[in-house]
Design an enzyme around this catalytic site. Structure first.
Site, PDB file in Angstrom:
ATOM      1  N   ASP A 182       0.912  -1.135   0.000  1.00 30.54           N
ATOM      2  CA  ASP A 182       0.000   0.000   0.000  1.00 30.54           C
ATOM      3  C   ASP A 182       0.956   1.190   0.000  1.00 30.54           C
ATOM      4  OD1 ASP A 182      -1.413   2.283   0.944  1.00 30.54           O
ATOM      5  OD2 ASP A 182      -3.025   0.960   1.610  1.00 30.54           O
ATOM      6  N   HIS A 183       1.059   1.868  -1.128  1.00 27.63           N
ATOM      7  CA  HIS A 183       2.172   2.826  -1.232  1.00 27.63           C
ATOM      8  C   HIS A 183       2.048   3.972  -0.217  1.00 27.63           C
ATOM      9  CE1 HIS A 183      -0.428   5.378  -3.778  1.00 27.63           C
ATOM     10  NE2 HIS A 183       0.432   6.337  -3.589  1.00 27.63           N
ATOM     11  N   HIS A 245      -5.802   2.892   1.307  1.00 27.00           N
ATOM     12  CA  HIS A 245      -4.996   3.977   1.880  1.00 27.00           C
ATOM     13  C   HIS A 245      -5.666   4.608   3.111  1.00 27.00           C
ATOM     14  CE1 HIS A 245      -2.987   3.339  -1.822  1.00 27.00           C
ATOM     15  NE2 HIS A 245      -3.691   4.165  -2.583  1.00 27.00           N
TER      16      HIS A 245
HETATM   17  C1  BG6 Z   1      -3.387   5.312  -6.145  1.00 25.80           C
HETATM   18  C2  BG6 Z   1      -4.702   5.433  -6.854  1.00 25.80           C
HETATM   19  O1  BG6 Z   1      -3.390   4.217  -5.276  1.00 25.80           O
HETATM   20  O2  BG6 Z   1      -3.159   6.492  -5.404  1.00 25.80           O
HETATM   21  C3  BG6 Z   1      -4.759   6.666  -7.728  1.00 25.80           C
HETATM   22  O3  BG6 Z   1      -4.911   4.281  -7.650  1.00 25.80           O
HETATM   23  C4  BG6 Z   1      -4.383   7.891  -6.934  1.00 25.80           C
HETATM   24  O4  BG6 Z   1      -6.049   6.819  -8.296  1.00 25.80           O
HETATM   25  C5  BG6 Z   1      -3.084   7.665  -6.183  1.00 25.80           C
HETATM   26  O5  BG6 Z   1      -4.257   8.971  -7.835  1.00 25.80           O
HETATM   27  C6  BG6 Z   1      -2.774   8.825  -5.267  1.00 25.80           C
HETATM   28  O6  BG6 Z   1      -1.527   8.622  -4.701  1.00 25.80           O
HETATM   29  P1  BG6 Z   1      -0.612   9.824  -4.244  1.00 25.80           P
HETATM   30  O7  BG6 Z   1       0.604   9.173  -3.711  1.00 25.80           O
HETATM   31  O8  BG6 Z   1      -0.372  10.665  -5.478  1.00 25.80           O
HETATM   32  O9  BG6 Z   1      -1.406  10.597  -3.231  1.00 25.80           O
END
Ligand code: BG6
Length: 493
Positions: A182-183, A245
Site C-alpha cells: 500500500d504505497h 490507503h
Molecule cells: C493510487 C490510486 O493508489 O493512489 C490513484 O490508484 C491515486 O487513483 C493515487 O491517484 C494517489 O496517490 P498519491 O501518492 O499521489 O497521493
C-alpha cells in the site's frame, strides 16, 4: 547492510516496473542495500532480448531523473547487467520450468543463497495461477533462503473476492511471506504518525476521547481519472482510495499504543483498531457515507467524468467519497473519524486534522456565548510535509484578547528530496524482511467488511451524478455530513 536476493518480476515490461520498480531498485543499489550479489529476472509475454531489457532498465533510471549528479556514469550499465529477461506465459507450465532453471543458475552465479522475492506487478487475476505454479514447479527454494511475495492492489473488489484471492496465494505462501503493498504506508509522513503519537508525551497524553473531538482525513486530488478509465470504471474512489490507503491511515491514528514498536505488535494493534470501527447497518451507511462524481467545471474548461475518454457516458462510478467512521477502540471510544477523498477537487492535498475538544470554561469570555477557538493539530502529508498546531494566544495591547496562532513546521525542498520514494523504502523493507509497512490480511479483510456495507447500501439506489463541479471540494452533502454534527471540515480551500 546489504542483502543477497534474486528478484523475479512478473510484469517486467509494464508501467509499474518501468516507473517505480527499476528506479527504486537502482537507488537501493546506489545506496548499497543491493551490492553485486543480486539479480533480477523480468518476465512478460513479449519476446525481449537481455540487451534490449538492459536498455529499458537504463532508460527507466534516466526517466526517473535519478542519474543526475552521479560521479560514476557507468553505474546504471553495471546495475542493468544484473537483469535477465525471460519471455513468459503465466499459464504455461513449461515456462515455469525454464524460469526455475534460470533462477537456479543465477542463484549459483551470484551466490544468492536461495533468497527470492517474487514481485507480481500484474493484474490480480493472475496471482493465484502464478503462486500455484511457483510452488508446483519448485521455484520456491528450500533451505535457509527466503521466499517472499510482493503484490499490488487491487486486492479484491469486496470481502468475498479478496478472500478468494488470498486463498489462491496462501496455498503457496504463508502470511509472513506475503508483502501487500500500500504505497501510502511507504510515505514517510504516514510512517511518522506512530512517532508523533507515541514518541511525545504531549500528544500521547491527549490522544483519547477526553481530549479529541474528531479526526479528519482528507486525500484530495486535483487530477481527474487521466488515462486510467479502464481500471477506474471497475473500481471507483471507494475501492481505489478508501478501502486501502484511508483505512490504513485510520488504523494508525486510532490504534492503541503497542508495547513495543515492531511489526508484530504494530500489526496486532492495527487489526484491533479496524475491528473496533463500528459496523454500520445499511441505513446508517446511507446516512454517513456520501458519494460523488465530478462534472465539468463552472467555466466548462474541464470535462466531466462521464465525458472523459474511456468512461461510460452513463457511468455511476464514484470519483468522490466522504464518510464518518466511529471508533470503539478504548482510548478513543465514540470519536468520529471523518474521511474524504476525490478526484478533480480544488487542490492536491493529503492531510490529517486532529481537532481537540474545547475547554468549556472560557475564563476570558466577555459574554457567556464566547467560546475558545478549537486547537487543531494538522499533519501535512502531501505535497507539504510537516505539522501545524493551532492554539490561542494573547494578542493586542488593549485588554486581554485571545487569537489563534499557527505553529508551523514544514520540511524544506532539500529535506523532502532526501526522503526515499515510497517504493524504494517498501522494497528495501521487503528485502530486509521488515513487514511494518505492509498490510496484513486481517487488515485488508476487515477494511473490506466495513466498506462492503456501504457498497451494498449504495447499490440499492441510482446515484444522481454528476453532483459536484470539477475544482470544487465535492458535493454539498459532504459539507452537510459534518454540519449535521455541528462541525466543519478543517481543510476548506
Ligand atoms: C493510487 C490510486 O493508489 O493512489 C490513484 O490508484 C491515486 O487513483 C493515487 O491517484 C494517489 O496517490 P498519491 O501518492 O499521489 O497521493
Amino acid at each position: 547492510m546489504n542483502q543477497k536476493a534474486l528478484f523475479i518480476i512478473f510484469g517486467g515490461t509494464g508501467d509499474l516496473a518501468y516507473r517505480k520498480l527499476y528506479p527504486a531498485l537502482f537507488n537501493l543499489y546506489e545506496k548499497g542495500y543491493l551490492k553485486e550479489d543480486f539479480a533480477v529476472i523480468g518476465t512478460a509475454r513479449r519476446p525481449w532480448s537481455n540487451d534490449h531489457y538492459h536498455e529499458v532498465v537504463m532508460s527507466a533510471i534516466e526517466d526517473a531523473g535519478r542519474d543526475s549528479g552521479r560521479t560514476n556514469d557507468d553505474l546504471p550499465r553495471k546495475f542493468a547487467s544484473h537483469f535477465y529477461y525471460q519471455s513468459h506465459n503465466v499459464d504455461d507450465v513449461d515456462h515455469y520450468v525454464a524460469l526455475r532453471k534460470l533462477a537456479d543458475e543465477l542463484d549459483e552465479k551470484y551466490d544468492l543463497q536461495g533468497n527470492r522475492i517474487f514481485y507480481l506487478a500484474m493484474a490480480p487475476r493472475f496471482f493465484g495461477t502464478i503462486a500455484g505454479h511457483l510452488k508446483d514447479q519448485a521455484l520456491l527454494t528450500k533451505g535457509n533462503g527466503f521466499n517472499r511475495l510482493i503484490i499490488e492492489k487491487p486486492f479484491g473488489r469486496d470481502y468475498p473476492s479478496a478472500k478468494e484471492l488470498n486463498d489462491s496465494i496462501s496455498g503457496s505462501f504463508k502470511e509472513e511471506q506475503i508483502f501487500r503493498i500500500d504505497h501510502y504506508l511507504g510515505k514517510e509522513p504516514i510512517q511518522s504518525i506512530a512517532g508523533l503519537r507515541f514518541g511525545n508525551a504531549l500528544f500521547n497524553s491527549l490522544w483519547n476521547k477526553e481530549h479529541i473531538d474528531n479526526i479528519q482525513i482528507t486525500l484530495s486530488e486535483s487530477l481527474g481519472v487521466e488515462e486510467r478509465a479502464g481500471y477506474y470504471e471497475t473500481a471507483g474512489a471507494m475501492r481505489d482510495m478508501v478501502q486501502n490507503h484511508i483505512m490504513q491511515i485510520v488504523s494508525l491514528l486510532t490504534m492503541e499504543r503497542p508495547d513495543v514498536f515492531d511489526s508484530e505488535h504494530l500489526r496486532d494493534k492495527k487489526i484491533e483498531a479496524l475491528e473496533n470501527i463500528q459496523m454500520y447497518t445499511k441505513e446508517e451507511a446511507k446516512k454517513y457515507f456520501i458519494r460523488g462524481q465530478y462534472g465539468a467545471d463552472e467555466a466548462n474548461t474541464q470535462l466531466g467524468y462521464r465525458d472523459e475518454e474511456g468512461t461510460d457516458n452513463q457511468s455511476t462510478v464514484e470519483t468522490f467519497v466522504a464518510g464518518k467512521l466511529i471508533t470503539h477502540n478504548p482510548s478513543l471510544d465514540g470519536v468520529p473519524v471523518y474521511i474524504r477523498t476525490g478526484k478533480r477537487l480544488t487542490k492536491k492535498s493529503t492531510q490529517i486534522n486532529i481537532v481537540f475538544k474545547n475547554d468549556d470554561q472560557n475564563i476570558f469570555a466577555k459574554d457567556a456565548s464566547e467560546k475558545l477557538k478549537t486547537n487543531v493539530l494538522t499533519m501535512h502529508i502531501e505535497p507539504d510535509q510537516g505539522f501545524t498546531l493551532e492554539f490561542n494566544t494573547k494578542t493586542g495591547n488593549q485588554g486581554y484578547n485571545l487569537s489563534p496562532v499557527h505553529l508551523r513546521y514544514r520540511k524544506t525542498a532539500t529535506e523532502k528530496a532526501q526522503i526515499p520514494d515510497a517504493y524504494e523504502g517498501l522494497i528495501r523493507d521487503a528485502l530486509m524482511g521488515n513487514k511494518t509497512n505492509f498490510a496484513h490480511w486481517h487488515e485488508v479483510s476487515q477494511a473490506w467488511k466495513i466498506m462492503d456495507v456501504v457498497r451494498e447500501a449504495w447499490d440499492e439506489e441510482e446515484p444522481a451524478f454528476p453532483n459536484y463541479a470539477s475544482g470544487s471540494m465535492g458535493p454539498e452533502a459532504a459539507m452537510q455530513l459534518l454540519a449535521d454534527d455541528g462541525r466543519k471540515w478543517v481543510f476548506n480551500p
